[in-house]
Design an enzyme around this catalytic site. Structure first.
Site, short mmCIF file in Angstrom:
data_model
loop_
_atom_site.label_atom_id
_atom_site.label_comp_id
_atom_site.label_asym_id
_atom_site.label_seq_id
_atom_site.Cartn_x
_atom_site.Cartn_y
_atom_site.Cartn_z
N CYS A 18 0.73 -1.12 0.00
CA CYS A 18 -0.03 0.06 0.13
C CYS A 18 0.78 1.36 -0.11
O CYS A 18 0.47 2.21 -0.57
CB CYS A 18 -0.80 0.04 1.24
SG CYS A 18 -0.18 -0.46 3.08
N HIS B 228 -1.28 7.04 3.68
CA HIS B 228 -0.08 6.85 3.74
C HIS B 228 0.47 8.13 2.96
O HIS B 228 0.33 8.26 1.95
CB HIS B 228 0.39 5.71 3.16
CG HIS B 228 -0.04 4.29 3.93
ND1 HIS B 228 -0.46 4.32 5.04
CD2 HIS B 228 0.43 3.05 3.42
CE1 HIS B 228 -0.71 3.14 5.53
NE2 HIS B 228 -0.27 2.14 4.74
#
Length: 361
Positions: A158, A251
């Site tokens: 990810c 993120h």
């Protein structure tokens, strides 16, 4: 598509499994018809199994609530009523490798969120805008597995989604080294603040396995298919640090980068804004219209303002500027459970369907 493909979710009760289910509600090509999880959940309705631990923003889709969970280990039983499966199982790496291959050998394509097969040489690890051509390795994989339609495809880690698309847009300028730090949300560990209260107001400077993934996985998506396997790229070296921060979703990455061919800032921004790939050209259902946005404000991208760009399927880049040690530095942001996990998996499945690798049984 006249008739929707029947989809199974392996590991349907976990956070990524829940995200798959949420994203597939009213999907124009796919319909969730089977849910599977650990033996302790088998036999319960989906609603019963996730009661008190449903982590998505919207309610459980009505069409899934009353589906009875199957035992993910009863492979033939799960596979018989689906055209393909998404895998988000929580097992050891060896167990995941074995079970995903077992599903593929039932002639059921597997699109996996797990890391177990990311370095299996004939398993494509796909970011659909970056390396759709890697799907061609599936034919070699099918020969190895002895299947006609079954195979495994995976999506990458990810956190690399927050910076590798930008570097991809700049490949013509020959990047050759980068220093990357990622600041990763707690949902990347499958947690909420309710599950992990000690993360409130806290930072943990270690995430097991993440730094190796951040340094190596981009090389694989930039690699080439040769002789039935994917050969990783070697034109760039990446070093990284990965830090857990008290954010639920999103993120963030800070990147310092050097190029052999020196571009201007304006050229780099133009390349970001023009970048598109197969999902945009094929108009896939989950594809962001604009994959990468560049934000001019010095205080962007921000999680609260930008994590849901393009319904969480886009990437936000900002603060691109010259550096005193490297050529340039920038900040990237992506949604870790949508683009970085289940959404990236759904887009991958759409690409493989459009290319004819996933079909009705």
């Amino acid at each position: 598509m006249n008739e929707k493909l029947r989809v199974g979710i392996l590991g349907a009760t976990g956070m990524v499994g829940q995200r798959f289910i949420a994203l597939l509600e009213n999907h124009p090509w796919f319909e969730v018809t089977t849910v599977a999880a650990s033996p302790r959940s088998a036999g319960k309705t989906y609603k019963e199994a996730v009661e008190g631990r449903w982590k998505m923003e919207n309610p459980i889709p009505a069409g899934v609530q009353d589906l009875v969970l199957k035992n993910v280990n009863e492979i033939e039983e799960v596979a018989k009523d689906v055209d393909f499966v998404f895998s988000a199982v929580d097992m050891s790496k060896d167990e995941i490798k074995a079970i995903e291959e077992a599903y593929a050998k039932t002639e059921t394509p597997v699109v996996s969120n797990n890391s177990a097969h990311r370095w299996t040489p004939d398993v494509p690890m796909i970011v659909p805008e970056v390396n759709p051509d890697h799907a061609e390795v599936i034919e070699a994989q099918r020969k190895r597995l002895g299947t006609k339609r079954g195979f495994i495809a995976v999506k990458p880690n990810c956190s690399i989604q927050s910076y590798s698309p930008a570097i991809t847009a700049w490949l013509e300028y020959e990047p050759y080294e980068a220093v990357v730090s990622t600041y990763q949300a707690i949902s990347g560990a499958g947690k909420t603040f309710k599950d992990w209260p000690e993360m409130e107001g806290n930072i943990i400077p270690f995430i097991s396995g993440e730094e190796e993934k951040s340094e190596k996985e981009p090389l694989r998506i930039w690699g080439k298919v040769e002789d039935g396997v994917i050969k990783p790229a070697d034109f760039i070296k990446i070093t990284s640090q990965c830090i857990r921060v008290p954010i639920l979703y999103g993120h963030t990455a800070t990147v310092f980068i050097n190029f052999r061919k020196k571009p201007t800032k304006e050229q780099l921004i133009q390349k970001l804004r023009e970048f598109k790939g197969a999902p945009q050209e094929l108009n896939l259902p989950s594809a962001p219209k604009n994959f990468i946005q560049y934000l001019e404000d010095d205080n962007r991208p921000q999680v609260q303002l930008d994590v849901n760009y393009e319904n969480g399927m886009g990437v936000s880049i900002g603060r691109l500027r010259e550096d005193s040690l490297f050529d340039y530095k920038f900040v990237g942001l992506s949604h870790n459970t949508i683009r970085g996990a289940a959404g990236g998996g759904v887009l991958c499945a759409e690409l493989l369907t459009a290319k004819g690798y996933i079909t009705k049984k």
